[in-house]
Design an enzyme around this catalytic site. Structure first.
Site, PDB file in Angstrom:
ATOM      1  N   HIS A 146      -6.840  -9.173  -4.373  1.00  8.16           N
ATOM      2  CA  HIS A 146      -5.757  -8.203  -4.114  1.00  8.16           C
ATOM      3  C   HIS A 146      -4.699  -8.226  -5.227  1.00  8.16           C
ATOM      4  O   HIS A 146      -3.500  -8.169  -4.952  1.00  8.16           O
ATOM      5  CB  HIS A 146      -5.103  -8.492  -2.751  1.00  8.16           C
ATOM      6  CG  HIS A 146      -5.995  -8.126  -1.596  1.00  8.16           C
ATOM      7  ND1 HIS A 146      -6.098  -6.852  -1.109  1.00  8.16           N
ATOM      8  CD2 HIS A 146      -6.850  -8.883  -0.856  1.00  8.16           C
ATOM      9  CE1 HIS A 146      -6.960  -6.826  -0.097  1.00  8.16           C
ATOM     10  NE2 HIS A 146      -7.438  -8.046   0.072  1.00  8.16           N
ATOM     11  N   ASP A 148      -2.757  -0.740  12.511  1.00  9.81           N
ATOM     12  CA  ASP A 148      -3.214   0.441  11.760  1.00  9.81           C
ATOM     13  C   ASP A 148      -4.412   1.075  12.472  1.00  9.81           C
ATOM     14  O   ASP A 148      -4.704   2.244  12.248  1.00  9.81           O
ATOM     15  CB  ASP A 148      -3.552   0.101  10.301  1.00  9.81           C
ATOM     16  CG  ASP A 148      -4.474  -1.099  10.143  1.00  9.81           C
ATOM     17  OD1 ASP A 148      -4.475  -1.977  11.030  1.00  9.81           O
ATOM     18  OD2 ASP A 148      -5.187  -1.169   9.125  1.00  9.81           O
ATOM     19  N   TYR A 192      -4.401  -5.332  14.986  1.00 10.27           N
ATOM     20  CA  TYR A 192      -4.152  -4.592  13.752  1.00 10.27           C
ATOM     21  C   TYR A 192      -3.641  -3.217  14.176  1.00 10.27           C
ATOM     22  O   TYR A 192      -4.389  -2.379  14.665  1.00 10.27           O
ATOM     23  CB  TYR A 192      -5.431  -4.477  12.914  1.00 10.27           C
ATOM     24  CG  TYR A 192      -5.588  -5.594  11.904  1.00 10.27           C
ATOM     25  CD1 TYR A 192      -5.136  -6.879  12.191  1.00 10.27           C
ATOM     26  CD2 TYR A 192      -6.169  -5.373  10.659  1.00 10.27           C
ATOM     27  CE1 TYR A 192      -5.271  -7.901  11.261  1.00 10.27           C
ATOM     28  CE2 TYR A 192      -6.308  -6.387   9.733  1.00 10.27           C
ATOM     29  CZ  TYR A 192      -5.855  -7.649  10.043  1.00 10.27           C
ATOM     30  OH  TYR A 192      -5.986  -8.662   9.123  1.00 10.27           O
ATOM     31  N   TRP A 224      -0.924  -2.689   8.363  1.00 10.49           N
ATOM     32  CA  TRP A 224      -1.419  -2.367   7.016  1.00 10.49           C
ATOM     33  C   TRP A 224      -1.205  -0.870   6.809  1.00 10.49           C
ATOM     34  O   TRP A 224      -1.530  -0.074   7.682  1.00 10.49           O
ATOM     35  CB  TRP A 224      -2.894  -2.736   6.892  1.00 10.49           C
ATOM     36  CG  TRP A 224      -3.147  -4.179   7.178  1.00 10.49           C
ATOM     37  CD1 TRP A 224      -3.671  -4.719   8.307  1.00 10.49           C
ATOM     38  CD2 TRP A 224      -2.839  -5.290   6.310  1.00 10.49           C
ATOM     39  NE1 TRP A 224      -3.716  -6.087   8.200  1.00 10.49           N
ATOM     40  CE2 TRP A 224      -3.222  -6.462   6.987  1.00 10.49           C
ATOM     41  CE3 TRP A 224      -2.296  -5.401   5.029  1.00 10.49           C
ATOM     42  CZ2 TRP A 224      -3.074  -7.733   6.434  1.00 10.49           C
ATOM     43  CZ3 TRP A 224      -2.156  -6.660   4.471  1.00 10.49           C
ATOM     44  CH2 TRP A 224      -2.541  -7.811   5.168  1.00 10.49           C
ATOM     45  N   THR A 225      -0.682  -0.508   5.657  1.00 13.98           N
ATOM     46  CA  THR A 225      -0.146   0.850   5.542  1.00 13.98           C
ATOM     47  C   THR A 225      -0.961   1.790   4.644  1.00 13.98           C
ATOM     48  O   THR A 225      -0.415   2.762   4.147  1.00 13.98           O
ATOM     49  CB  THR A 225       1.308   0.800   5.026  1.00 13.98           C
ATOM     50  OG1 THR A 225       1.319   0.107   3.774  1.00 13.98           O
ATOM     51  CG2 THR A 225       2.221   0.124   6.022  1.00 13.98           C
ATOM     52  N   TRP A 276      -7.407 -13.752  11.011  1.00 16.26           N
ATOM     53  CA  TRP A 276      -7.494 -12.287  11.127  1.00 16.26           C
ATOM     54  C   TRP A 276      -8.904 -11.797  11.423  1.00 16.26           C
ATOM     55  O   TRP A 276      -9.071 -10.753  12.026  1.00 16.26           O
ATOM     56  CB  TRP A 276      -6.935 -11.607   9.874  1.00 16.26           C
ATOM     57  CG  TRP A 276      -7.783 -11.649   8.636  1.00 16.26           C
ATOM     58  CD1 TRP A 276      -7.894 -12.664   7.736  1.00 16.26           C
ATOM     59  CD2 TRP A 276      -8.629 -10.599   8.147  1.00 16.26           C
ATOM     60  NE1 TRP A 276      -8.743 -12.339   6.724  1.00 16.26           N
ATOM     61  CE2 TRP A 276      -9.212 -11.062   6.949  1.00 16.26           C
ATOM     62  CE3 TRP A 276      -8.954  -9.322   8.596  1.00 16.26           C
ATOM     63  CZ2 TRP A 276     -10.111 -10.297   6.196  1.00 16.26           C
ATOM     64  CZ3 TRP A 276      -9.848  -8.556   7.836  1.00 16.26           C
ATOM     65  CH2 TRP A 276     -10.405  -9.041   6.665  1.00 16.26           C
ATOM     66  N   ASP A 329      -7.263 -13.812   0.988  1.00 14.88           N
ATOM     67  CA  ASP A 329      -8.285 -13.014   1.671  1.00 14.88           C
ATOM     68  C   ASP A 329      -9.076 -12.153   0.681  1.00 14.88           C
ATOM     69  O   ASP A 329      -8.606 -11.849  -0.413  1.00 14.88           O
ATOM     70  CB  ASP A 329      -7.624 -12.093   2.714  1.00 14.88           C
ATOM     71  CG  ASP A 329      -6.597 -11.153   2.093  1.00 14.88           C
ATOM     72  OD1 ASP A 329      -5.901 -11.582   1.154  1.00 14.88           O
ATOM     73  OD2 ASP A 329      -6.492  -9.999   2.542  1.00 14.88           O
ATOM     74  N   GLU A 330     -10.266 -11.783   1.104  1.00 16.21           N
ATOM     75  CA  GLU A 330     -11.056 -10.753   0.440  1.00 16.21           C
ATOM     76  C   GLU A 330     -11.034 -10.891  -1.084  1.00 16.21           C
ATOM     77  O   GLU A 330     -10.616  -9.986  -1.792  1.00 16.21           O
ATOM     78  CB  GLU A 330     -10.541  -9.366   0.857  1.00 16.21           C
ATOM     79  CG  GLU A 330     -10.691  -9.131   2.349  1.00 16.21           C
ATOM     80  CD  GLU A 330     -10.127  -7.785   2.819  1.00 16.21           C
ATOM     81  OE1 GLU A 330     -10.734  -7.183   3.712  1.00 16.21           O
ATOM     82  OE2 GLU A 330      -9.072  -7.345   2.296  1.00 16.21           O
ATOM     83  N   ARG A 377       0.846  -1.209   0.000  1.00 17.19           N
ATOM     84  CA  ARG A 377       0.000   0.000   0.000  1.00 17.19           C
ATOM     85  C   ARG A 377       0.870   1.244   0.000  1.00 17.19           C
ATOM     86  O   ARG A 377       0.625   2.193  -0.728  1.00 17.19           O
ATOM     87  CB  ARG A 377      -0.925  -0.014   1.202  1.00 17.19           C
ATOM     88  CG  ARG A 377      -2.262  -0.680   0.960  1.00 17.19           C
ATOM     89  CD  ARG A 377      -2.154  -2.094   0.371  1.00 17.19           C
ATOM     90  NE  ARG A 377      -3.457  -2.701   0.238  1.00 17.19           N
ATOM     91  CZ  ARG A 377      -4.039  -3.409   1.205  1.00 17.19           C
ATOM     92  NH1 ARG A 377      -3.406  -3.632   2.337  1.00 17.19           N
ATOM     93  NH2 ARG A 377      -5.242  -3.917   1.020  1.00 17.19           N
ATOM     94  N   ASP A 405      -0.152  -6.316  -3.751  1.00 16.54           N
ATOM     95  CA  ASP A 405      -1.559  -5.978  -3.504  1.00 16.54           C
ATOM     96  C   ASP A 405      -2.085  -5.191  -4.700  1.00 16.54           C
ATOM     97  O   ASP A 405      -1.362  -4.969  -5.679  1.00 16.54           O
ATOM     98  CB  ASP A 405      -1.724  -5.199  -2.186  1.00 16.54           C
ATOM     99  CG  ASP A 405      -3.009  -5.595  -1.478  1.00 16.54           C
ATOM    100  OD1 ASP A 405      -4.082  -5.456  -2.088  1.00 16.54           O
ATOM    101  OD2 ASP A 405      -2.943  -6.058  -0.321  1.00 16.54           O
TER     102      ASP A 405
HETATM  103  C1  ACM Z   1      -6.678  -8.778   5.793  1.00 15.78           C
HETATM  104  O1  ACM Z   1      -6.692  -7.910   6.673  1.00 15.78           O
HETATM  105  N1  ACM Z   1      -7.367  -8.602   4.680  1.00 15.78           N
HETATM  106  C2  ACM Z   1      -5.939 -10.006   5.937  1.00 15.78           C
END
Ligand code: ACM
Length: 543
Positions: free
Chosen positions: A250, A410, A408, A458-459, A383, A316-317, A150, A179
């Protein structure tokens, strides 16, 4: 003079301190047994430089010397630090890592000056009270995830983070290298991944719904030699770097570089560029043979560079809308008799599980990989709370606990309007200190599958190293104690004692030049609004 009662993370047992002290000065010698070379190098380069001590090689029995040795009757990563034996200092470790963690404790005993890069008072003698410290970790996986996708962190910043991890006895860097917003690792056979995928033309400024962009390019990547250097630097500090190549979601930066990786029967993927905003991205990889071969090539190069047992494949996602709309994806589901789009994701991840296992490695992925059936042998980064970790451990899979609401980093540290990063739930130092990695309700056999814990950075909201420092510290010190020390149940943890020990630790962080969040709130310059700007109206969480 510092004693074992001021160490972070807290050691298992401290005997002393006594009134007598060992004095280190420019005549102090160092004797290092075979297997302790990494600590010998580190002591001279780091402690020696900070205190102006040459630490010349001396005889094993030098009265006032420092002795390093491995004792394989002791458990891995444990150590015994004896200050005062033969009037000198002895670090005895169960393995080379144990000796190294013992040296980290020795540095803390020497006070904040030991955390500088050069001696501010050369020629001084440095005293350590006689004491014996016996110590070892609770978990074998004490991780930090660094998202360099990021916002790119130049190599020097990564090496510095590895030093900070070592100082806190953390031993796994989960390196989030790819990502939607950037691809950060050179892959020789697919050069456009970095030529195209490592730069975005602009970045969303303010909250996700804001109409603002910063209108300047952002990017960067690590060459193969940069990666080799980072991995070697980490290994010398007994830290394993676990690379993450995030698939099948991602992946917009990769699709921007190679449009054929996307779902070309659903949209014109040639129109995609490296993503310039935040959130969950609908543009995911096409589940085709071409994609599998492409990523096998990527992973082949990743395996050449990273010796770690675990390789992280993300998972993920991954929104399934494009697969639902794609005749190619639907044909694949039918042909393989899969349980819909979730089954297709499980097939995709399962392919790389088999592929990695055949090469002597193990797959690890985010807890979404549990959906549609968990690939055999795979491990899970839990997570989305504790449920994924619980289910995986019960099914006999290894687990790393990194629940979003607890670790997390962040997420904001305070509810006040001055907090520069307004995202997420409020998670202060005490919240992190009371994080318990092992889910409740597991049997002892199931709990053995919890390899450890990880704090995730996470940035999206951290565009530079000072911003990362602010979010990570001091909370990483609390996290390190959770992952290393044998703390009681969360409600019985002595946070007041931790805060007392933090007073000494803030001085160490100051000497290291860490721009942590001060206990009373941000300094004026730390209040500057960041990429994600000021809080929007309404209570947290903001995302
Ligand atoms: C994540 O926070 N999507 C692993």
């Amino acid at each position: 003079m510092t004693s074992g009662n001021e160490i972070i993370p807290a050691p298992r047992a401290v005997e002393g301190p006594a009134r007598d002290a060992v004095l280190l000065d420019d005549r102090t010698t160092l004797w290092a047994a075979p297997g302790t070379e990494s600590t010998e190098r580190w002591l001279r380069a780091t402690l020696g430089a900070a205190l102006g001590l040459p630490l010349r090689t001396g005889p094993e029995q030098a009265c006032d010397g420092v002795r390093l040795l491995v004792d394989d009757t002791m458990e891995p990563e444990t150590y015994r630090l004896d200050v005062g034996v033969h009037q000198g200092v002895e670090i005895r470790g169960g393995d080379p890592a144990g000796v190294f963690w013992g040296a980290q404790t020795l540095r803390q005993l020497l006070g904040p000056e030991a955390f500088r890069r050069a001696a501010v008072r050369p020629g001084t003698r440095h005293g350590i009270p006689h004491q014996i410290i016996e110590d070892g970790p609770r978990f074998c996986w004490r991780g930090l995830l660094l998202d360099v996708a990021r916002h790119f962190m130049p190599k020097e910043g990564v090496l510095r983070q590895l030093d900070l991890m070592a100082a806190h006895k953390l031993n796994v860097l989960h390196f989030h290298l790819t990502d939607d917003q950037g691809w950060r690792i050179e892959i020789e056979r697919h050069p456009r991944l970095t030529e195209v995928g490592s730069w975005r033309s602009r970045t969303k400024f303010g909250h996700r719904a804001s109409p603002l962009w910063d209108d300047r390019p952002h990017g960067g990547f690590y060459t193969r030699d940069d990666i080799r250097e980072i991995v070697a630097y980490a290994a010398d500090r007994h830290i394993t770097v676990v690379p993450e190549i995030d698939v099948p979601g991602h992946s917009q930066a990769a699709i921007a570089a190679y449009p054929e990786l996307g779902n070309t029967d659903v949209l014109d993927t040639r129109a995609l560029s490296v993503w310039d905003t935040w959130g969950i991205n609908p543009n995911v990889l096409a589940p085709t043979d071409n994609t599998l071969r492409f990523y096998e090539g990527v992973f082949e190069e990743v395996l050449e560079l990273f010796p770690s047992e675990f390789i992280h494949v993300g998972g993920d996602e991954c929104p399934k809308d494009q697969w639902r709309a794609s005749p190619t994806a639907q044909a694949r589901i039918k042909e393989l008799g899969l349980a819909g789009e979730d089954g297709l994701q499980a097939w995709f991840i399962g392919h790389f599980d088999t592929w990695l296992t055949a090469r002597g490695r193990r797959l690890i992925g985010w807890d979404e990989i549990l959906e549609g059936g968990l690939a055999e042998g795979a491990a899970v980064s839990s997570w989305r709370g504790y449920a994924g970790g619980t289910a995986a451990a019960r099914a006999g899979h290894d687990v790393v606990m990194c629940p979003e609401q607890q670790v997390y980093l962040d997420h904001r540290q305070d509810g006040g309007a001055d907090e520069p990063v307004p995202i997420g739930y409020v998670r202060g130092l005490e919240d992190v200190y009371r994080f318990e990695p092992v889910p409740t309700g597991l049997t002892p056999d199931e709990a053995r599958h919890v390899l450890g814990a990880q704090a995730n950075v996470w940035t999206e909201a951290m565009e530079d190293a000072a911003r990362v420092d602010y979010q990570v510290f001091p909370r990483l010190a609390a996290f390190a104690e959770v992952a290393w020390s044998r703390l009681p149940a969360p409600e019985r943890r002595d946070f007041a004692d931790f805060e007392r020990r933090m007073e000494a630790h803030y001085e160490r962080l100051d000497a290291l030049g860490v721009a942590y969040r001060p206990p009373g709130g941000p300094k004026p310059w730390q209040k500057r609004p960041g990429v994600l700007g000021r809080p929007i109206e309404g209570p947290p969480p903001y995302r």
